[in-house]
Design a protein around this motif. Sequence first.
Motif, PDB file in Angstrom:
ATOM      1  N   VAL A 108       0.813  -1.277   0.171  1.00  0.00           N
ATOM      2  CA  VAL A 108       0.120  -0.068  -0.128  1.00  0.00           C
ATOM      3  C   VAL A 108       0.868   1.161  -0.068  1.00  0.00           C
ATOM      4  O   VAL A 108       1.514   1.541   1.017  1.00  0.00           O
ATOM      5  CB  VAL A 108      -0.787  -0.100   1.129  1.00  0.00           C
ATOM      6  CG1 VAL A 108      -1.872   1.070   1.113  1.00  0.00           C
ATOM      7  CG2 VAL A 108      -1.637  -1.377   1.234  1.00  0.00           C
ATOM      8  N   GLU A 109       1.187   1.859  -1.231  1.00  0.00           N
ATOM      9  CA  GLU A 109       2.114   2.688  -1.387  1.00  0.00           C
ATOM     10  C   GLU A 109       1.667   4.301  -1.750  1.00  0.00           C
ATOM     11  O   GLU A 109       1.519   4.405  -3.083  1.00  0.00           O
ATOM     12  CB  GLU A 109       3.358   2.397  -2.361  1.00  0.00           C
ATOM     13  CG  GLU A 109       3.906   0.935  -2.142  1.00  0.00           C
ATOM     14  CD  GLU A 109       5.082   1.218  -1.023  1.00  0.00           C
ATOM     15  OE1 GLU A 109       5.276   2.286  -0.695  1.00  0.00           O
ATOM     16  OE2 GLU A 109       5.702   0.314  -0.684  1.00  0.00           O
ATOM     17  N   LEU A 110       1.045   5.051  -1.000  1.00  0.00           N
ATOM     18  CA  LEU A 110       0.417   6.107  -0.988  1.00  0.00           C
ATOM     19  C   LEU A 110       1.298   7.266  -1.754  1.00  0.00           C
ATOM     20  O   LEU A 110       1.143   8.344  -2.566  1.00  0.00           O
ATOM     21  CB  LEU A 110      -0.218   6.825   0.063  1.00  0.00           C
ATOM     22  CG  LEU A 110      -1.514   5.916   0.558  1.00  0.00           C
ATOM     23  CD1 LEU A 110      -2.161   6.825   1.902  1.00  0.00           C
ATOM     24  CD2 LEU A 110      -2.347   5.690  -0.502  1.00  0.00           C
ATOM     25  N   GLY A 111       2.902   7.046  -1.444  1.00  0.00           N
ATOM     26  CA  GLY A 111       3.819   7.839  -1.938  1.00  0.00           C
ATOM     27  C   GLY A 111       4.471   7.469  -2.986  1.00  0.00           C
ATOM     28  O   GLY A 111       5.675   7.908  -3.457  1.00  0.00           O
ATOM     29  N   SER A 112       3.984   6.249  -3.501  1.00  0.00           N
ATOM     30  CA  SER A 112       4.767   5.706  -4.861  1.00  0.00           C
ATOM     31  C   SER A 112       4.925   6.800  -6.094  1.00  0.00           C
ATOM     32  O   SER A 112       4.124   7.543  -6.209  1.00  0.00           O
ATOM     33  CB  SER A 112       3.897   4.421  -5.533  1.00  0.00           C
ATOM     34  OG  SER A 112       4.550   3.876  -6.343  1.00  0.00           O
ATOM     35  N   ASP A 146       3.236  17.601   9.657  1.00  0.00           N
ATOM     36  CA  ASP A 146       3.343  18.952   9.863  1.00  0.00           C
ATOM     37  C   ASP A 146       2.541  19.399   8.440  1.00  0.00           C
ATOM     38  O   ASP A 146       1.917  20.528   8.538  1.00  0.00           O
ATOM     39  CB  ASP A 146       4.784  19.526   9.799  1.00  0.00           C
ATOM     40  CG  ASP A 146       5.388  19.342  11.177  1.00  0.00           C
ATOM     41  OD1 ASP A 146       4.520  19.411  12.138  1.00  0.00           O
ATOM     42  OD2 ASP A 146       6.349  19.521  11.416  1.00  0.00           O
ATOM     43  N   LYS A 147       2.792  18.875   7.395  1.00  0.00           N
ATOM     44  CA  LYS A 147       2.327  19.350   6.097  1.00  0.00           C
ATOM     45  C   LYS A 147       0.796  19.043   6.017  1.00  0.00           C
ATOM     46  O   LYS A 147      -0.185  19.800   5.455  1.00  0.00           O
ATOM     47  CB  LYS A 147       2.718  18.344   4.790  1.00  0.00           C
ATOM     48  CG  LYS A 147       2.418  18.958   3.544  1.00  0.00           C
ATOM     49  CD  LYS A 147       3.112  18.146   2.387  1.00  0.00           C
ATOM     50  CE  LYS A 147       2.801  18.898   1.130  1.00  0.00           C
ATOM     51  NZ  LYS A 147       3.016  20.318   0.987  1.00  0.00           N
ATOM     52  N   ILE A 148       0.152  17.917   6.683  1.00  0.00           N
ATOM     53  CA  ILE A 148      -1.213  17.648   6.824  1.00  0.00           C
ATOM     54  C   ILE A 148      -1.692  18.672   7.921  1.00  0.00           C
ATOM     55  O   ILE A 148      -2.904  19.156   7.574  1.00  0.00           O
ATOM     56  CB  ILE A 148      -1.500  16.235   7.496  1.00  0.00           C
ATOM     57  CG1 ILE A 148      -0.933  14.924   6.298  1.00  0.00           C
ATOM     58  CG2 ILE A 148      -2.748  16.041   7.722  1.00  0.00           C
ATOM     59  CD1 ILE A 148      -0.932  13.712   6.744  1.00  0.00           C
ATOM     60  N   VAL A 194       7.107  13.067   0.590  1.00  0.00           N
ATOM     61  CA  VAL A 194       6.186  13.664   1.324  1.00  0.00           C
ATOM     62  C   VAL A 194       4.745  14.352   0.540  1.00  0.00           C
ATOM     63  O   VAL A 194       3.814  14.092   0.936  1.00  0.00           O
ATOM     64  CB  VAL A 194       6.723  14.565   2.355  1.00  0.00           C
ATOM     65  CG1 VAL A 194       5.773  15.453   3.168  1.00  0.00           C
ATOM     66  CG2 VAL A 194       7.395  13.859   3.330  1.00  0.00           C
ATOM     67  N   GLU A 195       5.468  15.048  -0.492  1.00  0.00           N
ATOM     68  CA  GLU A 195       4.257  15.673  -1.498  1.00  0.00           C
ATOM     69  C   GLU A 195       3.456  14.770  -2.027  1.00  0.00           C
ATOM     70  O   GLU A 195       2.166  14.929  -1.909  1.00  0.00           O
ATOM     71  CB  GLU A 195       5.399  16.509  -2.463  1.00  0.00           C
ATOM     72  CG  GLU A 195       4.193  17.490  -3.320  1.00  0.00           C
ATOM     73  CD  GLU A 195       4.034  18.761  -2.704  1.00  0.00           C
ATOM     74  OE1 GLU A 195       2.899  19.198  -2.882  1.00  0.00           O
ATOM     75  OE2 GLU A 195       4.757  19.242  -1.617  1.00  0.00           O
ATOM     76  N   ARG A 196       3.818  13.726  -2.648  1.00  0.00           N
ATOM     77  CA  ARG A 196       2.960  12.539  -3.066  1.00  0.00           C
ATOM     78  C   ARG A 196       2.208  12.073  -2.010  1.00  0.00           C
ATOM     79  O   ARG A 196       0.977  11.812  -2.278  1.00  0.00           O
ATOM     80  CB  ARG A 196       3.685  11.548  -3.850  1.00  0.00           C
ATOM     81  CG  ARG A 196       4.357  11.923  -5.100  1.00  0.00           C
ATOM     82  CD  ARG A 196       5.114  11.060  -5.966  1.00  0.00           C
ATOM     83  NE  ARG A 196       6.105  10.064  -5.138  1.00  0.00           N
ATOM     84  CZ  ARG A 196       7.295  10.372  -5.041  1.00  0.00           C
ATOM     85  NH1 ARG A 196       7.816  11.485  -5.741  1.00  0.00           N
ATOM     86  NH2 ARG A 196       8.018   9.544  -4.356  1.00  0.00           N
ATOM     87  N   PHE A 197       2.700  11.622  -1.078  1.00  0.00           N
ATOM     88  CA  PHE A 197       2.107  10.900   0.028  1.00  0.00           C
ATOM     89  C   PHE A 197       1.015  11.743   0.585  1.00  0.00           C
ATOM     90  O   PHE A 197      -0.337  11.279   0.707  1.00  0.00           O
ATOM     91  CB  PHE A 197       3.102  10.421   1.212  1.00  0.00           C
ATOM     92  CG  PHE A 197       2.392   9.876   2.214  1.00  0.00           C
ATOM     93  CD1 PHE A 197       2.087   8.516   2.125  1.00  0.00           C
ATOM     94  CD2 PHE A 197       1.524  10.295   3.366  1.00  0.00           C
ATOM     95  CE1 PHE A 197       1.489   7.601   3.338  1.00  0.00           C
ATOM     96  CE2 PHE A 197       1.088   9.746   4.435  1.00  0.00           C
ATOM     97  CZ  PHE A 197       1.101   8.225   4.126  1.00  0.00           C
ATOM     98  N   VAL A 198       1.148  12.882   1.052  1.00  0.00           N
ATOM     99  CA  VAL A 198       0.310  13.800   1.656  1.00  0.00           C
ATOM    100  C   VAL A 198      -0.817  14.176   0.795  1.00  0.00           C
ATOM    101  O   VAL A 198      -2.094  14.103   1.146  1.00  0.00           O
ATOM    102  CB  VAL A 198       0.764  15.173   2.000  1.00  0.00           C
ATOM    103  CG1 VAL A 198      -0.408  15.964   2.670  1.00  0.00           C
ATOM    104  CG2 VAL A 198       1.904  14.711   3.460  1.00  0.00           C
ATOM    105  N   ASP A 199      -0.609  14.453  -0.602  1.00  0.00           N
ATOM    106  CA  ASP A 199      -1.529  14.739  -1.483  1.00  0.00           C
ATOM    107  C   ASP A 199      -2.643  13.506  -1.734  1.00  0.00           C
ATOM    108  O   ASP A 199      -3.797  13.770  -1.801  1.00  0.00           O
ATOM    109  CB  ASP A 199      -1.072  15.071  -2.752  1.00  0.00           C
ATOM    110  CG  ASP A 199      -0.549  16.475  -2.730  1.00  0.00           C
ATOM    111  OD1 ASP A 199      -0.419  17.212  -1.969  1.00  0.00           O
ATOM    112  OD2 ASP A 199       0.430  16.818  -3.627  1.00  0.00           O
ATOM    113  N   THR A 200      -2.005  12.402  -1.727  1.00  0.00           N
ATOM    114  CA  THR A 200      -2.930  11.392  -1.821  1.00  0.00           C
ATOM    115  C   THR A 200      -3.554  10.724  -0.733  1.00  0.00           C
ATOM    116  O   THR A 200      -4.867  10.337  -0.907  1.00  0.00           O
ATOM    117  CB  THR A 200      -1.666   9.784  -2.106  1.00  0.00           C
ATOM    118  OG1 THR A 200      -1.039  10.104  -3.206  1.00  0.00           O
ATOM    119  CG2 THR A 200      -2.881   8.809  -2.680  1.00  0.00           C
ATOM    120  N   PHE A 201      -2.946  10.983   0.431  1.00  0.00           N
ATOM    121  CA  PHE A 201      -3.806  10.777   1.726  1.00  0.00           C
ATOM    122  C   PHE A 201      -5.003  11.551   1.972  1.00  0.00           C
ATOM    123  O   PHE A 201      -5.972  11.327   2.095  1.00  0.00           O
ATOM    124  CB  PHE A 201      -2.734  10.955   2.799  1.00  0.00           C
ATOM    125  CG  PHE A 201      -3.370  10.541   3.967  1.00  0.00           C
ATOM    126  CD1 PHE A 201      -3.534   9.343   4.518  1.00  0.00           C
ATOM    127  CD2 PHE A 201      -3.515  11.741   5.129  1.00  0.00           C
ATOM    128  CE1 PHE A 201      -4.359   9.298   5.848  1.00  0.00           C
ATOM    129  CE2 PHE A 201      -4.321  11.430   6.119  1.00  0.00           C
ATOM    130  CZ  PHE A 201      -4.571  10.355   6.706  1.00  0.00           C
TER     131      PHE A 201
END
Length: 240
Positions: A58-62, A146-148, A109-116
Amino acid sequence: MDNIYLKADMSTFKKIVEFANINSVGIEYLMSFDDYKSLQFLKHSGIKYTIHSVFFDVELGSLNPYVRNESKKILRDVIAMCNELSPENLVIHHNYNPYKYAFKEDSFVERFVDTFLDVIDGKNSYPISFENVFEFDSNIGLKIVDKIGRDDIGLCFDCGHFNMFSEEYIHSWIQKWSKKLFSFHLHNNYGKYDEHNVLPDGSFDIYELKDYFVNRILTIENKTISEFEVSLKYLKEIIG
């Protein structure tokens, strides 16, 4: 011991719940891909519980958008199910690996947070904690929360993973995480394999964490009832 939980999955659930009830502690249910859409039995178990989301692949930051999309589908189902179950906490692996992502934390982090944020859409009614696994220091977890920027999104410190991979001093890591630290995963090893030993069996000193346990969820991650007996006794001695 209102803040102590024991890890359980489908194969160990009945035995662990019985033991947890006898010892007045809760459980943290580890979801699998086979059962993550049908956990209504937790509601009827008569025990307090947290939930650990499925995490393999499960790779939200892939870097791969197709992997991110499939991961979104899985986590959306997890979030929807947890909205019905209202766990005390939901633990999620962000799955950052510095070697896999070439140490490019900020782009991950950018990819992960946007997807999350696309997945969750503000719909959770329970705390969510991101767990450390392969990272060498406290930075990636802090960057994500922090980004969230939400009070109900925090961090889960896994001491066994820390013992294997961290290059940062324990108190430095915990102090940096302290304002967003919701829970602990407690198990031990000797720094090479993720053995999930009982708390006194390993090279990590659980006593180092004692001052940070107050008002945080403490989940013991062992495999058998006999191991939980040893770890629970040890943890109660530490807490005093």
